[in-house]
Design a protein around this motif. Structure first.
Motif, short mmCIF file in Angstrom:
data_model
loop_
_atom_site.label_atom_id
_atom_site.label_comp_id
_atom_site.label_asym_id
_atom_site.label_seq_id
_atom_site.Cartn_x
_atom_site.Cartn_y
_atom_site.Cartn_z
N ALA A 113 0.85 -1.20 0.00
CA ALA A 113 0.00 0.00 0.00
C ALA A 113 0.89 1.25 0.00
O ALA A 113 1.96 1.28 0.61
CB ALA A 113 -0.91 -0.01 1.22
N LEU A 114 0.41 2.28 -0.67
CA LEU A 114 1.22 3.47 -0.93
C LEU A 114 1.10 4.48 0.21
O LEU A 114 0.00 4.89 0.58
CB LEU A 114 0.76 4.11 -2.24
N ARG A 115 2.24 4.89 0.74
CA ARG A 115 2.29 5.93 1.76
C ARG A 115 2.55 7.27 1.11
O ARG A 115 3.11 7.37 0.00
CB ARG A 115 3.39 5.62 2.78
N GLU A 116 2.19 8.33 1.81
CA GLU A 116 2.37 9.68 1.28
C GLU A 116 3.82 9.95 0.89
O GLU A 116 4.09 10.55 -0.16
CB GLU A 116 1.92 10.72 2.32
N ALA A 117 4.75 9.48 1.72
CA ALA A 117 6.17 9.76 1.46
C ALA A 117 6.72 8.99 0.26
O ALA A 117 7.83 9.30 -0.21
CB ALA A 117 6.99 9.42 2.71
N ASP A 118 5.98 8.01 -0.25
CA ASP A 118 6.44 7.27 -1.42
C ASP A 118 6.47 8.14 -2.68
O ASP A 118 7.15 7.80 -3.65
CB ASP A 118 5.56 6.05 -1.68
N ASP A 268 -9.09 -1.13 -13.86
CA ASP A 268 -8.38 -2.36 -14.18
C ASP A 268 -6.90 -2.03 -14.37
O ASP A 268 -6.53 -1.37 -15.34
CB ASP A 268 -8.94 -3.02 -15.43
N PHE A 269 -6.07 -2.47 -13.44
CA PHE A 269 -4.64 -2.20 -13.49
C PHE A 269 -3.87 -3.51 -13.47
O PHE A 269 -4.34 -4.52 -12.92
CB PHE A 269 -4.21 -1.33 -12.32
N ALA A 270 -2.69 -3.50 -14.03
CA ALA A 270 -1.85 -4.68 -14.02
C ALA A 270 -1.27 -4.95 -12.63
O ALA A 270 -0.99 -6.09 -12.27
CB ALA A 270 -0.72 -4.53 -15.03
N THR A 271 -1.11 -3.86 -11.84
CA THR A 271 -0.55 -3.99 -10.49
C THR A 271 -1.41 -3.21 -9.51
O THR A 271 -2.18 -2.32 -9.92
CB THR A 271 0.89 -3.44 -10.46
N PRO A 272 -1.32 -3.49 -8.22
CA PRO A 272 -2.18 -2.82 -7.23
C PRO A 272 -1.97 -1.30 -7.18
O PRO A 272 -0.89 -0.79 -7.51
CB PRO A 272 -1.75 -3.46 -5.90
N LEU A 273 -3.02 -0.60 -6.76
CA LEU A 273 -2.96 0.84 -6.55
C LEU A 273 -3.79 1.13 -5.29
O LEU A 273 -4.88 1.69 -5.36
CB LEU A 273 -3.51 1.60 -7.75
N ALA A 274 -3.26 0.71 -4.15
CA ALA A 274 -3.98 0.83 -2.88
C ALA A 274 -3.26 1.82 -1.97
O ALA A 274 -2.03 1.91 -1.98
CB ALA A 274 -4.09 -0.53 -2.19
N LEU A 275 -4.03 2.57 -1.19
CA LEU A 275 -3.49 3.61 -0.33
C LEU A 275 -3.31 3.13 1.10
O LEU A 275 -4.19 2.46 1.65
CB LEU A 275 -4.42 4.82 -0.32
N ASP A 276 -2.20 3.51 1.70
CA ASP A 276 -1.98 3.33 3.13
C ASP A 276 -2.54 4.57 3.83
O ASP A 276 -2.11 5.69 3.55
CB ASP A 276 -0.48 3.19 3.39
N THR A 277 -3.49 4.39 4.72
CA THR A 277 -4.14 5.53 5.38
C THR A 277 -3.67 5.69 6.83
O THR A 277 -4.37 6.29 7.65
CB THR A 277 -5.67 5.38 5.33
N SER A 278 -2.50 5.19 7.12
CA SER A 278 -1.99 5.24 8.50
C SER A 278 -1.87 6.67 9.01
O SER A 278 -2.12 6.93 10.20
CB SER A 278 -0.62 4.56 8.58
N ARG A 279 -1.47 7.60 8.13
CA ARG A 279 -1.28 8.97 8.62
C ARG A 279 -2.61 9.57 9.08
O ARG A 279 -2.70 10.16 10.16
CB ARG A 279 -0.66 9.87 7.55
N ALA A 280 -3.64 9.44 8.27
CA ALA A 280 -4.94 9.98 8.65
C ALA A 280 -5.45 9.34 9.93
O ALA A 280 -6.01 10.02 10.81
CB ALA A 280 -5.95 9.78 7.51
N ALA A 282 -3.63 8.03 12.34
CA ALA A 282 -2.83 8.51 13.46
C ALA A 282 -3.24 9.91 13.88
O ALA A 282 -3.13 10.29 15.06
CB ALA A 282 -1.35 8.49 13.08
N LEU A 283 -3.76 10.69 12.93
CA LEU A 283 -4.24 12.04 13.22
C LEU A 283 -5.64 12.04 13.83
O LEU A 283 -6.13 13.09 14.25
CB LEU A 283 -4.23 12.89 11.95
N GLY A 284 -6.29 10.87 13.85
CA GLY A 284 -7.58 10.77 14.53
C GLY A 284 -8.77 10.44 13.67
O GLY A 284 -9.90 10.35 14.19
N TYR A 285 -8.59 10.24 12.37
CA TYR A 285 -9.73 9.94 11.51
C TYR A 285 -9.93 8.43 11.40
O TYR A 285 -8.96 7.68 11.34
CB TYR A 285 -9.54 10.53 10.10
N ARG A 286 -11.19 8.01 11.37
CA ARG A 286 -11.51 6.59 11.22
C ARG A 286 -12.36 6.40 9.97
O ARG A 286 -13.46 6.96 9.86
CB ARG A 286 -12.26 6.07 12.45
N PHE A 287 -11.83 5.63 9.04
CA PHE A 287 -12.53 5.38 7.78
C PHE A 287 -13.50 4.21 7.92
O PHE A 287 -13.30 3.32 8.74
CB PHE A 287 -11.53 5.06 6.67
#
Length: 306
Positions: A113-118, A268-280, A282-287
């Motif tokens: 999963a993709l982090r903001e810093a990536d 439809d992608f050949a490879t994953p495109l998923a987001l890491d939401t750890s930062r949000a 940690a800031l207090g948001y719950r998805f």
């Protein structure tokens, strides 16, 4: 505490939902729009009719105005970002740019999963010669435009910036992209899904939660990029199968090589495109989870199909 808020692009889809939420929370709201799309807000909001891409018009429209929060839904290129800097620097308490998961498509494929810093935004080249405001190039320039808009704002540093990288947003019939409708139509017409990788999961969120998250971000004080997505990523294959299950139909699909010719479906992608939401988080948001809302949204599109 009541805030004075400007929404650039608040007359359709989740921009309109954001305005609704701001009003319910008791904030003063101004919407900047070209005036082509109606809105349901009546005298509850102020309106400024302006072309967001016209710097002269923007300077005149906002010459003597300041805001606690600006939500910019219409920052599509480094030219737009430069206009925002020259118009709003020193006049806003917080500037929230709506960006996109697609900005990460410029990166080399990865399974995690993709982090903001990536995303190395500050290393991004800004193309000043490209005709960003040519309407004929709006689709082809979307991804690069969003990425370079982020790069311009980060590099300039004069706006109190939070950049929201939204997952692919799915909504009801007001979803003008037609992407979820594509799957509903395909299932109802008993068509065959052509897909490349059933394991290439993508992040999604519902339009209501996109508006909720933007509102929440506007009321915080953190800076920089933040990912936003529902838990529970899905591949195009998964999404198609879910649509078929909700509509009590049999899914029909055909696996193709990643380089096979022909038109594939959205997401439809050949490879994953998923987001890491750890930062949000940690800031207090719950998805929420895609399972909390996807079936209802599918049914809304099915009614529109009828």
């Amino acid at each position: 505490m009541q805030k004075n808020c400007l929404v650039i692009g608040g007359t359709r889809y989740f921009g309109k939902l954001l305005v609704q939420r701001l009003l319910r929370a008791g904030h003063r709201v101004t919407v900047a729009t070209r005036g082509y799309a109606p809105d349901p807000f009546g005298e509850r909001i102020s309106r400024i009719r302006v072309d967001r891409r016209n710097e002269h018009a923007m300077r005149n429209a906002f010459r003597d105005r300041s805001y606690d929060v600006v939500f910019d839904q219409m920052c599509y290129s480094p030219l737009d970002a430069a206009i925002s800097v020259r118009v709003f620097a020193g006049k806003v308490g917080r500037y929230v740019m709506t960006s996109t998961i697609d900005a990460y498509r410029e990166l080399a494929p990865r399974d995690t999963a993709l982090r903001e810093a990536d995303l190395p935004v500050l290393a991004q080249r800004i193309d000043t010669a490209y005709p960003w405001h040519d309407p004929a190039r709006a689709i082809e320039s979307y991804v690069a435009g969003k990425l370079q808009a982020e790069a311009y704002l980060e590099r300039d540093g004069s706006l109190p910036l939070a950049t929201v990288r939204l997952a692919h947003v799915l909504g009801g019939p007001e979803d003008f992209t037609g992407r979820l409708a594509h799957y509903v139509d395909l299932v109802r017409l008993r068509g065959t899904l052509r897909y490349t990788n059933a394991a290439a999961k993508v992040s999604f969120m519902e339009a209501q939660e996109a508006a909720d998250f933007l509102l929440w971000t506007g009321m915080q004080d953190f800076r920089g990029p933040v990912n936003a997505a529902s838990d529970g990523a899905l591949s195009a294959f998964d999404l198609h199968a879910r649509v078929a299950e909700v509509l009590d139909e049999t899914p029909r699909s055909l696996n193709l090589a990643a380089d096979a010719p022909g038109i594939l479906s959205p997401f439809d992608f050949a490879t994953p495109l998923a987001l890491d939401t750890s930062r949000a988080k940690a800031l207090g948001y719950r998805f929420g989870h895609t399972g909390d809302w996807l079936d209802d949204v599918i049914r809304q599109h099915d009614l529109a199909f009828v």
